[in-house]
Design a protein around this motif. Structure first.
Motif, PDB file in Angstrom:
ATOM      1  N   ASN A   1     -21.718  10.723  90.052  1.00 59.63           N
ATOM      2  CA  ASN A   1     -20.689  11.359  89.230  1.00 59.63           C
ATOM      3  C   ASN A   1     -21.258  11.785  87.884  1.00 59.63           C
ATOM      4  O   ASN A   1     -20.940  12.866  87.365  1.00 59.63           O
ATOM      5  N   THR A   2     -22.114  10.939  87.313  1.00 62.61           N
ATOM      6  CA  THR A   2     -22.728  11.265  86.027  1.00 62.61           C
ATOM      7  C   THR A   2     -23.706  12.414  86.173  1.00 62.61           C
ATOM      8  O   THR A   2     -23.793  13.281  85.293  1.00 62.61           O
ATOM      9  N   LEU A   3     -24.450  12.452  87.282  1.00 59.91           N
ATOM     10  CA  LEU A   3     -25.372  13.554  87.538  1.00 59.91           C
ATOM     11  C   LEU A   3     -24.617  14.885  87.584  1.00 59.91           C
ATOM     12  O   LEU A   3     -25.055  15.879  86.997  1.00 59.91           O
ATOM     13  N   VAL A   4     -23.485  14.897  88.259  1.00 57.71           N
ATOM     14  CA  VAL A   4     -22.667  16.116  88.326  1.00 57.71           C
ATOM     15  C   VAL A   4     -22.228  16.525  86.928  1.00 57.71           C
ATOM     16  O   VAL A   4     -22.290  17.707  86.556  1.00 57.71           O
ATOM     17  N   ASP A   5     -21.803  15.547  86.130  1.00 63.33           N
ATOM     18  CA  ASP A   5     -21.377  15.813  84.751  1.00 63.33           C
ATOM     19  C   ASP A   5     -22.531  16.380  83.923  1.00 63.33           C
ATOM     20  O   ASP A   5     -22.367  17.344  83.167  1.00 63.33           O
ATOM     21  N   LEU A   6     -23.706  15.783  84.055  1.00 62.60           N
ATOM     22  CA  LEU A   6     -24.887  16.249  83.315  1.00 62.60           C
ATOM     23  C   LEU A   6     -25.268  17.670  83.715  1.00 62.60           C
ATOM     24  O   LEU A   6     -25.602  18.503  82.871  1.00 62.60           O
ATOM     25  N   GLU A   7     -25.250  17.945  85.021  1.00 65.76           N
ATOM     26  CA  GLU A   7     -25.612  19.280  85.497  1.00 65.76           C
ATOM     27  C   GLU A   7     -24.633  20.339  84.997  1.00 65.76           C
ATOM     28  O   GLU A   7     -25.029  21.460  84.662  1.00 65.76           O
ATOM     29  N   GLN A   8     -23.356  19.985  84.929  1.00 67.50           N
ATOM     30  CA  GLN A   8     -22.350  20.950  84.497  1.00 67.50           C
ATOM     31  C   GLN A   8     -22.480  21.310  83.017  1.00 67.50           C
ATOM     32  O   GLN A   8     -22.067  22.401  82.611  1.00 67.50           O
TER      33      GLN A   8
END
Length: 279
Positions: free
Chosen positions: A95-102
């Motif tokens: 979930n954090t990876l998705v947030d970082l990528e966005q």
């Protein structure tokens, strides 16, 4: 400093509040906290103590396993590394990876053996998960998440992707020759996008840092850079300069030995033709 784990904790707290249909200001009043402080907790800019998190979760009616998962996120939020060994914490990392990528401006992915995740097509993803014994009831969800992550490459202000792909990824059979041909044709299309710098590192290069394993460097304007690594049993986030710098140097070394854009696309096209003739 806003760390990946503090972001994960903040995201979990924000999600718990939103699940209760509570506006930040209203919940802050109920909690007896300044709305600005609650906002900083939810963005990960500040980290609440475990007892403060417990109070928030109690007011929101969060209990059981989810309560324990969020409380565990309060441990080591300022540590230089975030190592996730359990499945719940690995889900929080995703979930954090998705947030970082966005929120990223540039993502550099070194992928010596497989097509980079942000450039994988659905049949390729499914073939990996099927061979990797992912439970059928989880496959559809994981594919949807992987495809959703690719949206950062599109739109009005897409992220810049630097993809350093090992030649082995072009000739490793994943699924079927038909899937491989479709995947490589998609790579050729992606290579034409103005925000994608796709470079192939050929076998003839010999040793280079990418052979040590897949990694991803995520850079944003208003956040510390993060390196993400994962293997079959764990995930790791790094955010300290002393940990990030070796990966920056590794990227510089790989860029020096990688083929240029024209030679990279020529090589991808040759492998695509080989897969098509194998059908």
């Amino acid at each position: 400093m806003r760390t990946p784990k503090s972001r994960a904790l903040g995201r979990a707290l924000r999600q718990a509040r939103e699940d209760n249909d509570l506006r930040l200001r209203d919940f802050a009043a109920k909690l007896g906290r300044d709305p600005g402080m609650l906002s900083r907790w939810e963005t990960g800019e500040r980290t609440p103590r475990p007892d403060q998190v417990a109070q928030i979760l109690a007011l929101l009616g969060v209990n059981g396993e989810r309560y324990e998962e969020i409380i565990r996120l309060t441990e080591g939020t300022r540590a230089s590394q975030w190592l996730a060994l359990t499945l719940p914490e690995q889900r929080e990392q995703l979930n954090t990876l998705v947030d970082l990528e966005q929120s990223a401006t540039t993502i550099t992915e070194a992928s010596p053996l497989l097509i980079p995740g942000l450039l994988q097509i659905t049949p390729y993803i499914r073939a990996i998960m099927t061979s990797g014994s992912v439970p059928p009831d989880e496959t559809a969800t994981r594919i949807a998440i992987r495809n959703g992550r690719k949206e950062v490459l599109k739109g009005h202000n897409p992220v810049r992707l630097v993809a350093l792909v090992g030649e082995a990824a072009l000739c490793q059979l994943i699924g079927s020759p038909e899937i491989m041909a479709e995947q490589l044709r998609y790579l050729l299309d992606a290579a034409s996008w103005p925000n994608v710098d796709l470079r192939v590192i050929p076998f003839s290069t010999g040793w280079h840092p990418g052979l040590e394993g897949l990694f991803q460097l995520i850079e944003s304007k208003n956040a510390t850079p993060v390196v993400q690594l994962e293997n079959r049993r764990s995930g790791l986030f790094l955010h300290e300069d002393d940990d990030i710098d070796p990966y920056r140097r590794a990227i510089e070394m790989m860029l020096r030995v990688a083929l240029n854009h024209i030679d990279s696309t020529d090589l991808i096209a040759r492998y695509a033709n080989r897969w098509e003739t194998a059908l």
